[in-house]
Design a protein around this motif. Structure first.
Motif, PDB file in Angstrom:
ATOM      1  N   ASP A 155       0.892  -1.160   0.076  1.00  0.00           N
ATOM      2  CA  ASP A 155       0.265  -0.288   0.131  1.00  0.00           C
ATOM      3  C   ASP A 155       0.473   1.249  -0.327  1.00  0.00           C
ATOM      4  OD1 ASP A 155      -2.922  -1.315   0.389  1.00  0.00           O
ATOM      5  OD2 ASP A 155      -2.734  -1.176   2.451  1.00  0.00           O
ATOM      6  N   ARG A 156       1.849   1.034   0.084  1.00  0.00           N
ATOM      7  CA  ARG A 156       2.829   2.086   0.144  1.00  0.00           C
ATOM      8  C   ARG A 156       3.023   2.566  -1.025  1.00  0.00           C
ATOM      9  NH1 ARG A 156       7.124   1.834   4.297  1.00  0.00           N
ATOM     10  NH2 ARG A 156       6.253   0.865   6.385  1.00  0.00           N
ATOM     11  N   GLU A 157       3.532   4.193  -1.390  1.00  0.00           N
ATOM     12  CA  GLU A 157       3.927   4.702  -2.157  1.00  0.00           C
ATOM     13  C   GLU A 157       5.115   4.117  -3.344  1.00  0.00           C
ATOM     14  OE1 GLU A 157       2.209   9.004  -3.821  1.00  0.00           O
ATOM     15  OE2 GLU A 157       3.525   8.735  -3.437  1.00  0.00           O
ATOM     16  N   ALA A 158       5.122   3.578  -4.144  1.00  0.00           N
ATOM     17  CA  ALA A 158       6.475   3.011  -5.101  1.00  0.00           C
ATOM     18  C   ALA A 158       7.043   4.143  -6.063  1.00  0.00           C
ATOM     19  CB  ALA A 158       6.331   2.009  -5.730  1.00  0.00           C
ATOM     20  N   LEU A 159       6.113   4.481  -6.926  1.00  0.00           N
ATOM     21  CA  LEU A 159       6.902   5.402  -8.230  1.00  0.00           C
ATOM     22  C   LEU A 159       5.098   6.294  -8.284  1.00  0.00           C
ATOM     23  CD1 LEU A 159       8.684   5.653 -10.372  1.00  0.00           C
ATOM     24  CD2 LEU A 159       6.638   4.136 -12.276  1.00  0.00           C
ATOM     25  N   VAL A 160       6.501   8.259  -8.886  1.00  0.00           N
ATOM     26  CA  VAL A 160       5.561   8.804  -8.447  1.00  0.00           C
ATOM     27  C   VAL A 160       6.029   9.104 -10.210  1.00  0.00           C
ATOM     28  CG1 VAL A 160       4.956  11.255  -8.298  1.00  0.00           C
ATOM     29  CG2 VAL A 160       5.748   9.093  -6.160  1.00  0.00           C
ATOM     30  N   ASP A 161       5.844   9.547 -11.592  1.00  0.00           N
ATOM     31  CA  ASP A 161       4.912  10.436 -12.727  1.00  0.00           C
ATOM     32  C   ASP A 161       4.924  12.395 -12.272  1.00  0.00           C
ATOM     33  OD1 ASP A 161       5.702  11.331 -14.994  1.00  0.00           O
ATOM     34  OD2 ASP A 161       5.255   9.405 -15.916  1.00  0.00           O
ATOM     35  N   VAL A 207      14.055   8.665 -22.759  1.00  0.00           N
ATOM     36  CA  VAL A 207      14.132   9.400 -21.562  1.00  0.00           C
ATOM     37  C   VAL A 207      13.183   8.810 -20.365  1.00  0.00           C
ATOM     38  CG1 VAL A 207      14.197  11.312 -23.003  1.00  0.00           C
ATOM     39  CG2 VAL A 207      11.837  10.476 -22.073  1.00  0.00           C
ATOM     40  N   ASN A 208      14.309  10.057 -18.831  1.00  0.00           N
ATOM     41  CA  ASN A 208      13.243   9.316 -17.824  1.00  0.00           C
ATOM     42  C   ASN A 208      11.673   8.887 -17.916  1.00  0.00           C
ATOM     43  OD1 ASN A 208      15.955   9.134 -16.310  1.00  0.00           O
ATOM     44  ND2 ASN A 208      15.656  10.248 -15.279  1.00  0.00           N
ATOM     45  N   CYS A 209      10.526   7.523 -17.670  1.00  0.00           N
ATOM     46  CA  CYS A 209       9.529   8.223 -17.499  1.00  0.00           C
ATOM     47  C   CYS A 209       9.067   6.750 -16.740  1.00  0.00           C
ATOM     48  CB  CYS A 209       8.896   7.967 -18.668  1.00  0.00           C
ATOM     49  SG  CYS A 209       9.818   6.850 -20.170  1.00  0.00           S
ATOM     50  N   ALA A 210       7.626   6.924 -16.265  1.00  0.00           N
ATOM     51  CA  ALA A 210       7.257   5.957 -15.705  1.00  0.00           C
ATOM     52  C   ALA A 210       7.409   3.912 -16.217  1.00  0.00           C
ATOM     53  CB  ALA A 210       5.760   5.467 -15.003  1.00  0.00           C
ATOM     54  N   GLU A 211       6.959   4.472 -17.733  1.00  0.00           N
ATOM     55  CA  GLU A 211       7.064   3.289 -18.675  1.00  0.00           C
ATOM     56  C   GLU A 211       8.647   2.961 -18.249  1.00  0.00           C
ATOM     57  OE1 GLU A 211       4.107   5.095 -19.886  1.00  0.00           O
ATOM     58  OE2 GLU A 211       6.126   6.270 -19.220  1.00  0.00           O
TER      59      GLU A 211
END
Length: 211
Positions: free
Chosen positions: A27-33, A72-76
């Protein structure tokens, strides 16, 4: 030769290590875009990773296949890293600054069969550059573009399937040198390399599970 036995090295695959983290902190935050305004908990990230991993299996990606990412840097980028690790494919990092001849070299030299790419970066039109060299890169079966319908079309193809049995010593990543004195040279890393490098860097700078 091996180093000191303490602290012990992590003897897991990336997928097993990730699943253990999800089990503890789902339930914790793992990834933020920030750019896209999206956030994932660990459980949500696991679901999206599994969706992409099953899509890779559905299109014929198998253990040891080379899957490139030119982005480039991205969530994908994160999704591709974990999904390729799930199925045992070797993710090949392609420098976002590469020009057409450099992309052609890496696609051929690494034997990339599936390429994930951004649509563009600065003055580079990645889709046009890939199409320019595609006829010379005979192993490249498919190119999928981030932020493009081709991404959604791929992820929609996944169906439930068992993942292959993997070892932490299996190769999982190829990173290329800058090639300042010649053509870039690929260095192959395993699950073991990547996990332990990340872990001990975190230990060195005193990260905890609260960071």
């Amino acid at each position: 030769p091996r180093g000191a036995p303490r602290p012990p090295l992590i003897e897991q695959t990336i997928g097993d290590n990730f699943d253990a983290t999800v089990a503890r902190f789902g339930d914790r935050e793992a990834l933020v875009d920030v750019a896209q305004g999206k956030r994932w908990t660990y459980a949500e990230l696991q679901a999206d990773v599994d969706r992409l991993a099953r899509a890779l299996l559905a299109v014929g990606v198998r253990t040891g296949d080379r899957v490139g990412i030119w982005a480039v840097n991205c969530a994908e980028w994160v999704l591709v890293q974990y999904a390729t690790a799930r199925v045992g494919a070797i993710m090949v990092n392609v420098n976002p600054a590469y020009r057409t001849h450099e992309v052609e070299y890496v696609l051929q030299q690494a034997g990339i069969s599936l390429l994930f790419a951004s649509l563009s970066h600065k003055s580079s039109d990645y889709r046009a550059m890939v199409e320019q060299v595609r006829g010379k890169c005979l192993q490249l079966r498919e190119a999928v573009y981030i932020g493009d319908p081709s991404w959604d079309a791929l992820t929609a193809r996944g169906t439930p399937a068992p993942y292959p049995e993997l070892s932490c010593d299996d190769p999982i990543n190829i990173q290329y040198t800058s090639g300042t004195t010649g053509f870039p040279k690929g260095a192959t890393l395993s699950h073991h390399n990547i996990l332990n490098n990340g872990y001990f860097v975190g230990e060195m700078i005193a990260y905890t599970e609260q960071d």
